[in-house]
Scaffold this motif. Sequence first.
Motif, PDB file in Angstrom:
ATOM      1  N   TYR A 187     -24.430  17.809  -2.646  1.00 32.88           N
ATOM      2  CA  TYR A 187     -23.804  18.735  -1.706  1.00 32.88           C
ATOM      3  C   TYR A 187     -22.487  19.253  -2.273  1.00 32.88           C
ATOM      4  O   TYR A 187     -22.214  20.453  -2.240  1.00 32.88           O
ATOM      5  CB  TYR A 187     -23.567  18.042  -0.356  1.00 32.88           C
ATOM      6  N   TYR A 188     -21.669  18.334  -2.806  1.00 30.71           N
ATOM      7  CA  TYR A 188     -20.379  18.741  -3.352  1.00 30.71           C
ATOM      8  C   TYR A 188     -20.570  19.722  -4.502  1.00 30.71           C
ATOM      9  O   TYR A 188     -19.896  20.758  -4.569  1.00 30.71           O
ATOM     10  CB  TYR A 188     -19.566  17.528  -3.834  1.00 30.71           C
ATOM     11  N   PHE A 189     -21.471  19.414  -5.428  1.00 29.33           N
ATOM     12  CA  PHE A 189     -21.690  20.269  -6.599  1.00 29.33           C
ATOM     13  C   PHE A 189     -22.196  21.649  -6.170  1.00 29.33           C
ATOM     14  O   PHE A 189     -21.722  22.669  -6.675  1.00 29.33           O
ATOM     15  CB  PHE A 189     -22.676  19.606  -7.557  1.00 29.33           C
ATOM     16  N   ARG A 190     -23.139  21.680  -5.237  1.00 31.78           N
ATOM     17  CA  ARG A 190     -23.679  22.960  -4.757  1.00 31.78           C
ATOM     18  C   ARG A 190     -22.581  23.815  -4.147  1.00 31.78           C
ATOM     19  O   ARG A 190     -22.434  24.997  -4.460  1.00 31.78           O
ATOM     20  CB  ARG A 190     -24.780  22.696  -3.742  1.00 31.78           C
ATOM     21  N   GLN A 191     -21.784  23.226  -3.261  1.00 30.00           N
ATOM     22  CA  GLN A 191     -20.712  23.976  -2.605  1.00 30.00           C
ATOM     23  C   GLN A 191     -19.615  24.346  -3.601  1.00 30.00           C
ATOM     24  O   GLN A 191     -19.012  25.410  -3.487  1.00 30.00           O
ATOM     25  CB  GLN A 191     -20.135  23.173  -1.439  1.00 30.00           C
ATOM     26  N   PHE A 192     -19.362  23.485  -4.564  1.00 30.61           N
ATOM     27  CA  PHE A 192     -18.355  23.775  -5.583  1.00 30.61           C
ATOM     28  C   PHE A 192     -18.762  25.008  -6.392  1.00 30.61           C
ATOM     29  O   PHE A 192     -17.932  25.878  -6.675  1.00 30.61           O
ATOM     30  CB  PHE A 192     -18.166  22.564  -6.505  1.00 30.61           C
ATOM     31  N   ILE A 193     -20.037  25.082  -6.757  1.00 26.35           N
ATOM     32  CA  ILE A 193     -20.535  26.240  -7.512  1.00 26.35           C
ATOM     33  C   ILE A 193     -20.381  27.512  -6.677  1.00 26.35           C
ATOM     34  O   ILE A 193     -19.937  28.548  -7.182  1.00 26.35           O
ATOM     35  CB  ILE A 193     -22.004  26.025  -7.938  1.00 26.35           C
ATOM     36  N   PHE A 194     -20.723  27.444  -5.394  1.00 28.62           N
ATOM     37  CA  PHE A 194     -20.532  28.608  -4.518  1.00 28.62           C
ATOM     38  C   PHE A 194     -19.052  28.956  -4.391  1.00 28.62           C
ATOM     39  O   PHE A 194     -18.683  30.123  -4.295  1.00 28.62           O
ATOM     40  CB  PHE A 194     -21.138  28.382  -3.132  1.00 28.62           C
ATOM     41  N   GLY A 195     -18.199  27.936  -4.383  1.00 31.70           N
ATOM     42  CA  GLY A 195     -16.760  28.162  -4.292  1.00 31.70           C
ATOM     43  C   GLY A 195     -16.179  28.821  -5.531  1.00 31.70           C
ATOM     44  O   GLY A 195     -15.124  29.449  -5.465  1.00 31.70           O
ATOM     45  N   LEU A 196     -16.851  28.692  -6.654  1.00 32.39           N
ATOM     46  CA  LEU A 196     -16.383  29.331  -7.890  1.00 32.39           C
ATOM     47  C   LEU A 196     -16.593  30.845  -7.889  1.00 32.39           C
ATOM     48  O   LEU A 196     -15.982  31.552  -8.693  1.00 32.39           O
ATOM     49  CB  LEU A 196     -17.104  28.733  -9.100  1.00 32.39           C
ATOM     50  N   ILE A 197     -17.438  31.333  -6.989  1.00 30.19           N
ATOM     51  CA  ILE A 197     -17.734  32.765  -6.942  1.00 30.19           C
ATOM     52  C   ILE A 197     -16.469  33.580  -6.678  1.00 30.19           C
ATOM     53  O   ILE A 197     -16.224  34.594  -7.344  1.00 30.19           O
ATOM     54  CB  ILE A 197     -18.788  33.069  -5.852  1.00 30.19           C
ATOM     55  N   PHE A 198     -15.655  33.152  -5.745  1.00 27.97           N
ATOM     56  CA  PHE A 198     -14.503  33.956  -5.325  1.00 27.97           C
ATOM     57  C   PHE A 198     -13.387  34.021  -6.368  1.00 27.97           C
ATOM     58  O   PHE A 198     -12.918  35.122  -6.677  1.00 27.97           O
ATOM     59  CB  PHE A 198     -13.991  33.466  -3.961  1.00 27.97           C
ATOM     60  N   PRO A 199     -12.950  32.897  -6.934  1.00 28.50           N
ATOM     61  CA  PRO A 199     -11.925  33.049  -7.986  1.00 28.50           C
ATOM     62  C   PRO A 199     -12.461  33.781  -9.208  1.00 28.50           C
ATOM     63  O   PRO A 199     -11.730  34.552  -9.836  1.00 28.50           O
ATOM     64  CB  PRO A 199     -11.512  31.619  -8.326  1.00 28.50           C
ATOM     65  N   ALA A 200     -13.733  33.568  -9.535  1.00 26.00           N
ATOM     66  CA  ALA A 200     -14.314  34.277 -10.682  1.00 26.00           C
ATOM     67  C   ALA A 200     -14.303  35.783 -10.435  1.00 26.00           C
ATOM     68  O   ALA A 200     -13.961  36.561 -11.331  1.00 26.00           O
ATOM     69  CB  ALA A 200     -15.733  33.790 -10.937  1.00 26.00           C
ATOM     70  N   PHE A 201     -14.660  36.183  -9.231  1.00 25.22           N
ATOM     71  CA  PHE A 201     -14.662  37.609  -8.892  1.00 25.22           C
ATOM     72  C   PHE A 201     -13.253  38.183  -8.946  1.00 25.22           C
ATOM     73  O   PHE A 201     -13.029  39.266  -9.504  1.00 25.22           O
ATOM     74  CB  PHE A 201     -15.281  37.828  -7.509  1.00 25.22           C
ATOM     75  N   ILE A 202     -12.294  37.459  -8.382  1.00 24.81           N
ATOM     76  CA  ILE A 202     -10.907  37.944  -8.355  1.00 24.81           C
ATOM     77  C   ILE A 202     -10.348  38.040  -9.778  1.00 24.81           C
ATOM     78  O   ILE A 202      -9.700  39.028 -10.129  1.00 24.81           O
ATOM     79  CB  ILE A 202     -10.026  37.035  -7.471  1.00 24.81           C
ATOM     80  N   ILE A 203     -10.609  37.028 -10.590  1.00 23.86           N
ATOM     81  CA  ILE A 203     -10.121  37.045 -11.977  1.00 23.86           C
ATOM     82  C   ILE A 203     -10.804  38.161 -12.764  1.00 23.86           C
ATOM     83  O   ILE A 203     -10.174  38.853 -13.553  1.00 23.86           O
ATOM     84  CB  ILE A 203     -10.329  35.666 -12.632  1.00 23.86           C
ATOM     85  N   PHE A 204     -12.106  38.352 -12.532  1.00 26.28           N
ATOM     86  CA  PHE A 204     -12.838  39.412 -13.217  1.00 26.28           C
ATOM     87  C   PHE A 204     -12.290  40.792 -12.859  1.00 26.28           C
ATOM     88  O   PHE A 204     -12.225  41.683 -13.701  1.00 26.28           O
ATOM     89  CB  PHE A 204     -14.326  39.332 -12.865  1.00 26.28           C
ATOM     90  N   MET A 205     -11.873  40.977 -11.611  1.00 22.63           N
ATOM     91  CA  MET A 205     -11.381  42.274 -11.151  1.00 22.63           C
ATOM     92  C   MET A 205      -9.927  42.523 -11.552  1.00 22.63           C
ATOM     93  O   MET A 205      -9.432  43.635 -11.418  1.00 22.63           O
ATOM     94  CB  MET A 205     -11.514  42.397  -9.627  1.00 22.63           C
ATOM     95  N   ASP A 206      -9.239  41.498 -12.039  1.00 22.24           N
ATOM     96  CA  ASP A 206      -7.854  41.648 -12.478  1.00 22.24           C
ATOM     97  C   ASP A 206      -7.803  42.522 -13.730  1.00 22.24           C
ATOM     98  O   ASP A 206      -8.574  42.335 -14.668  1.00 22.24           O
ATOM     99  CB  ASP A 206      -7.249  40.276 -12.771  1.00 22.24           C
ATOM    100  N   ILE A 207      -6.912  43.482 -13.724  1.00 24.58           N
ATOM    101  CA  ILE A 207      -6.762  44.383 -14.862  1.00 24.58           C
ATOM    102  C   ILE A 207      -5.740  43.779 -15.820  1.00 24.58           C
ATOM    103  O   ILE A 207      -4.573  43.612 -15.459  1.00 24.58           O
ATOM    104  CB  ILE A 207      -6.316  45.785 -14.410  1.00 24.58           C
ATOM    105  N   PRO A 208      -6.165  43.456 -17.046  1.00 25.91           N
ATOM    106  CA  PRO A 208      -5.226  42.849 -17.994  1.00 25.91           C
ATOM    107  C   PRO A 208      -4.073  43.795 -18.330  1.00 25.91           C
ATOM    108  O   PRO A 208      -4.278  44.981 -18.541  1.00 25.91           O
ATOM    109  CB  PRO A 208      -6.078  42.586 -19.234  1.00 25.91           C
ATOM    110  N   GLY A 209      -2.880  43.255 -18.359  1.00 33.72           N
ATOM    111  CA  GLY A 209      -1.708  44.042 -18.723  1.00 33.72           C
ATOM    112  C   GLY A 209      -1.122  44.840 -17.574  1.00 33.72           C
ATOM    113  O   GLY A 209       0.009  45.291 -17.643  1.00 33.72           O
ATOM    114  N   LYS A 210      -1.863  45.016 -16.501  1.00 32.05           N
ATOM    115  CA  LYS A 210      -1.377  45.812 -15.367  1.00 32.05           C
ATOM    116  C   LYS A 210      -0.368  44.994 -14.555  1.00 32.05           C
ATOM    117  O   LYS A 210       0.770  45.356 -14.432  1.00 32.05           O
ATOM    118  CB  LYS A 210      -2.572  46.235 -14.503  1.00 32.05           C
ATOM    119  N   ASN A 211      -0.843  43.919 -13.992  1.00 28.86           N
ATOM    120  CA  ASN A 211       0.020  42.995 -13.247  1.00 28.86           C
ATOM    121  C   ASN A 211      -0.244  41.595 -13.775  1.00 28.86           C
ATOM    122  O   ASN A 211      -1.377  41.133 -13.773  1.00 28.86           O
ATOM    123  CB  ASN A 211      -0.311  43.021 -11.746  1.00 28.86           C
ATOM    124  N   SER A 212       0.780  40.935 -14.202  1.00 27.62           N
ATOM    125  CA  SER A 212       0.621  39.576 -14.690  1.00 27.62           C
ATOM    126  C   SER A 212       0.487  38.635 -13.494  1.00 27.62           C
ATOM    127  O   SER A 212       1.374  38.567 -12.652  1.00 27.62           O
ATOM    128  CB  SER A 212       1.826  39.189 -15.539  1.00 27.62           C
TER     129      SER A 212
END
Length: 117
Positions: free
Chosen positions: A16-41
Motif C-alpha cells: 500500500y505504501y509503495f503504491r501510494q508513494f508512486i502515485f505521490g511522485l506524479i505531482f512533484p515530477a509534473f511540477i519539476i518538469f514544468m519548471d523552466i530552467p533559468g527562468k526562476n530558480s
Amino acid sequence: MHPIVQKTLGGLSKEYYFRQFIFGLIFPAFIIFMDIPGKNSTPISVYLLFAVNTTLYPYSRFVYESIVDFIMGDNVFFVNAIFMLIVKIFTMLLCWSFAIFISPIGLLYLYYHHSKQ
C-alpha cells in the motif's frame, strides 16, 4: 526498529505504501518538469517540501480513504469514468498538497491501532 516508528511509519503494508508513494511522485515530477530552467530558480526549500509531502502522502491518502469508507460504507455509485478520474486526481492532489497537515492524523491512528493489539 523502535516500537513507535514500527507502529506509525511501519503501520501501513509495504504494498500500500509503495503504491501510494508512486502515485505521490506524479505531482512533484509534473511540477519539476514544468519548471523552466533559468527562468526562476526554485529554492531548495521547495524541493524539501516536495520530498516531505511525497513521503507522507501515503498516510494522508490513508486518512482520506478511511473517512470516505466510513461515510460511503458498502454503497456503490455508477458515474462517468472521466468525471471519476478528474475527482480522483483532484483528491490525490489535495492529499499530496496537504500531506504535511493530514498525515499526522493517520500516524496517530496507526499508533493507536497497533498499540491496542
